[in-house]
Design a protein around this motif. Structure first.
Motif, PDB file in Angstrom:
ATOM      1  N   TYR A 103       0.841  -1.189   0.000  1.00  0.00           N
ATOM      2  CA  TYR A 103       0.000   0.000   0.000  1.00  0.00           C
ATOM      3  C   TYR A 103       0.878   1.241   0.000  1.00  0.00           C
ATOM      4  O   TYR A 103       1.923   1.260   0.644  1.00  0.00           O
ATOM      5  CB  TYR A 103      -0.897   0.031   1.249  1.00  0.00           C
ATOM      6  CG  TYR A 103      -1.725  -1.214   1.415  1.00  0.00           C
ATOM      7  CD1 TYR A 103      -2.936  -1.354   0.758  1.00  0.00           C
ATOM      8  CD2 TYR A 103      -1.281  -2.261   2.222  1.00  0.00           C
ATOM      9  CE1 TYR A 103      -3.694  -2.504   0.893  1.00  0.00           C
ATOM     10  CE2 TYR A 103      -2.033  -3.420   2.372  1.00  0.00           C
ATOM     11  CZ  TYR A 103      -3.240  -3.531   1.707  1.00  0.00           C
ATOM     12  OH  TYR A 103      -3.980  -4.667   1.850  1.00  0.00           O
ATOM     13  N   ALA A 104       0.430   2.272  -0.688  1.00  0.00           N
ATOM     14  CA  ALA A 104       1.105   3.575  -0.665  1.00  0.00           C
ATOM     15  C   ALA A 104       0.202   4.559   0.065  1.00  0.00           C
ATOM     16  O   ALA A 104      -1.012   4.596  -0.181  1.00  0.00           O
ATOM     17  CB  ALA A 104       1.369   4.058  -2.084  1.00  0.00           C
ATOM     18  N   PHE A 105       0.787   5.310   0.980  1.00  0.00           N
ATOM     19  CA  PHE A 105       0.036   6.357   1.670  1.00  0.00           C
ATOM     20  C   PHE A 105       0.065   7.613   0.811  1.00  0.00           C
ATOM     21  O   PHE A 105       1.137   8.018   0.343  1.00  0.00           O
ATOM     22  CB  PHE A 105       0.642   6.650   3.051  1.00  0.00           C
ATOM     23  CG  PHE A 105       0.675   5.451   3.967  1.00  0.00           C
ATOM     24  CD1 PHE A 105      -0.469   4.734   4.245  1.00  0.00           C
ATOM     25  CD2 PHE A 105       1.864   5.061   4.548  1.00  0.00           C
ATOM     26  CE1 PHE A 105      -0.441   3.632   5.088  1.00  0.00           C
ATOM     27  CE2 PHE A 105       1.910   3.968   5.398  1.00  0.00           C
ATOM     28  CZ  PHE A 105       0.764   3.249   5.674  1.00  0.00           C
ATOM     29  N   ALA A 129       3.181   0.821   3.230  1.00  0.00           N
ATOM     30  CA  ALA A 129       3.057  -0.326   4.133  1.00  0.00           C
ATOM     31  C   ALA A 129       3.063  -1.571   3.269  1.00  0.00           C
ATOM     32  O   ALA A 129       2.428  -1.605   2.214  1.00  0.00           O
ATOM     33  CB  ALA A 129       1.767  -0.240   4.943  1.00  0.00           C
ATOM     34  N   VAL A 130       3.794  -2.574   3.727  1.00  0.00           N
ATOM     35  CA  VAL A 130       3.917  -3.817   2.975  1.00  0.00           C
ATOM     36  C   VAL A 130       3.625  -4.980   3.918  1.00  0.00           C
ATOM     37  O   VAL A 130       4.115  -5.006   5.043  1.00  0.00           O
ATOM     38  CB  VAL A 130       5.342  -3.963   2.386  1.00  0.00           C
ATOM     39  CG1 VAL A 130       5.483  -5.254   1.627  1.00  0.00           C
ATOM     40  CG2 VAL A 130       5.666  -2.780   1.493  1.00  0.00           C
ATOM     41  N   LYS A 167      13.966 -10.976   4.183  1.00  0.00           N
ATOM     42  CA  LYS A 167      13.045 -10.325   3.248  1.00  0.00           C
ATOM     43  C   LYS A 167      13.061  -8.804   3.417  1.00  0.00           C
ATOM     44  O   LYS A 167      13.077  -8.066   2.441  1.00  0.00           O
ATOM     45  CB  LYS A 167      11.629 -10.869   3.419  1.00  0.00           C
ATOM     46  CG  LYS A 167      11.473 -12.286   2.900  1.00  0.00           C
ATOM     47  CD  LYS A 167      10.051 -12.784   3.075  1.00  0.00           C
ATOM     48  CE  LYS A 167       9.874 -14.161   2.464  1.00  0.00           C
ATOM     49  NZ  LYS A 167       8.492 -14.646   2.552  1.00  0.00           N
ATOM     50  N   VAL A 168      13.071  -8.345   4.652  1.00  0.00           N
ATOM     51  CA  VAL A 168      13.066  -6.893   4.910  1.00  0.00           C
ATOM     52  C   VAL A 168      14.373  -6.264   4.432  1.00  0.00           C
ATOM     53  O   VAL A 168      14.383  -5.234   3.764  1.00  0.00           O
ATOM     54  CB  VAL A 168      12.837  -6.614   6.414  1.00  0.00           C
ATOM     55  CG1 VAL A 168      13.124  -5.163   6.752  1.00  0.00           C
ATOM     56  CG2 VAL A 168      11.415  -6.987   6.802  1.00  0.00           C
ATOM     57  N   ARG A 169      15.495  -6.888   4.740  1.00  0.00           N
ATOM     58  CA  ARG A 169      16.797  -6.305   4.400  1.00  0.00           C
ATOM     59  C   ARG A 169      17.133  -6.398   2.919  1.00  0.00           C
ATOM     60  O   ARG A 169      18.020  -5.694   2.440  1.00  0.00           O
ATOM     61  CB  ARG A 169      17.889  -6.940   5.250  1.00  0.00           C
ATOM     62  CG  ARG A 169      17.758  -6.512   6.693  1.00  0.00           C
ATOM     63  CD  ARG A 169      18.705  -7.274   7.581  1.00  0.00           C
ATOM     64  NE  ARG A 169      18.497  -6.913   8.952  1.00  0.00           N
ATOM     65  CZ  ARG A 169      19.225  -6.026   9.619  1.00  0.00           C
ATOM     66  NH1 ARG A 169      20.213  -5.413   9.029  1.00  0.00           N
ATOM     67  NH2 ARG A 169      18.951  -5.749  10.869  1.00  0.00           N
ATOM     68  N   GLU A 202       9.433  -0.309  10.372  1.00  0.00           N
ATOM     69  CA  GLU A 202       8.806  -0.726  11.612  1.00  0.00           C
ATOM     70  C   GLU A 202       8.118  -2.065  11.339  1.00  0.00           C
ATOM     71  O   GLU A 202       7.351  -2.190  10.396  1.00  0.00           O
ATOM     72  CB  GLU A 202       7.770   0.301  12.074  1.00  0.00           C
ATOM     73  CG  GLU A 202       7.104  -0.060  13.376  1.00  0.00           C
ATOM     74  CD  GLU A 202       6.111   0.993  13.857  1.00  0.00           C
ATOM     75  OE1 GLU A 202       5.494   0.754  14.894  1.00  0.00           O
ATOM     76  OE2 GLU A 202       5.957   2.024  13.193  1.00  0.00           O
ATOM     77  N   ILE A 203       8.421  -3.049  12.141  1.00  0.00           N
ATOM     78  CA  ILE A 203       7.832  -4.378  11.990  1.00  0.00           C
ATOM     79  C   ILE A 203       6.694  -4.503  13.009  1.00  0.00           C
ATOM     80  O   ILE A 203       6.918  -4.354  14.214  1.00  0.00           O
ATOM     81  CB  ILE A 203       8.870  -5.493  12.263  1.00  0.00           C
ATOM     82  CG1 ILE A 203      10.136  -5.259  11.471  1.00  0.00           C
ATOM     83  CG2 ILE A 203       8.247  -6.860  12.063  1.00  0.00           C
ATOM     84  CD1 ILE A 203      10.210  -5.822  10.119  1.00  0.00           C
TER      85      ILE A 203
END
Length: 68
Positions: free
Chosen positions: A14-16, A22-23, A36-38, A49-50
């Motif tokens: 999602y794009a704000f 947010a993914v 996956k995040v890195r 932020e997780i």
């Protein structure tokens, strides 16, 4: 992003409108999530932020089991 969505690395993205995104990423372990995040090419130049989320029904069933 289309490739990540297609191969299910990313469940939703999602794009704000005001900026940022947010993914939703599924991972079976903390290690898998970290990888996956890195692997995000923008990781070093962004704030991450997780927030762990769970299926609501599974969560509520667990609460009921705990309180019983």
């Amino acid at each position: 992003m289309k490739g990540l969505l297609k191969d299910n690395t990313v469940e939703n993205a999602y794009a704000f409108i005001s900026g940022g995104s947010a993914v939703v990423i599924n991972a079976d372990s903390t290690k898998e999530l970290a990888i996956k995040v890195r692997h995000n090419p923008l990781f070093k130049s962004s704030n991450t932020e997780i927030i762990p989320i769970a299926d609501a029904i599974d969560f509520l069933d667990g609460v009921v089991d705990h309180l019983s």
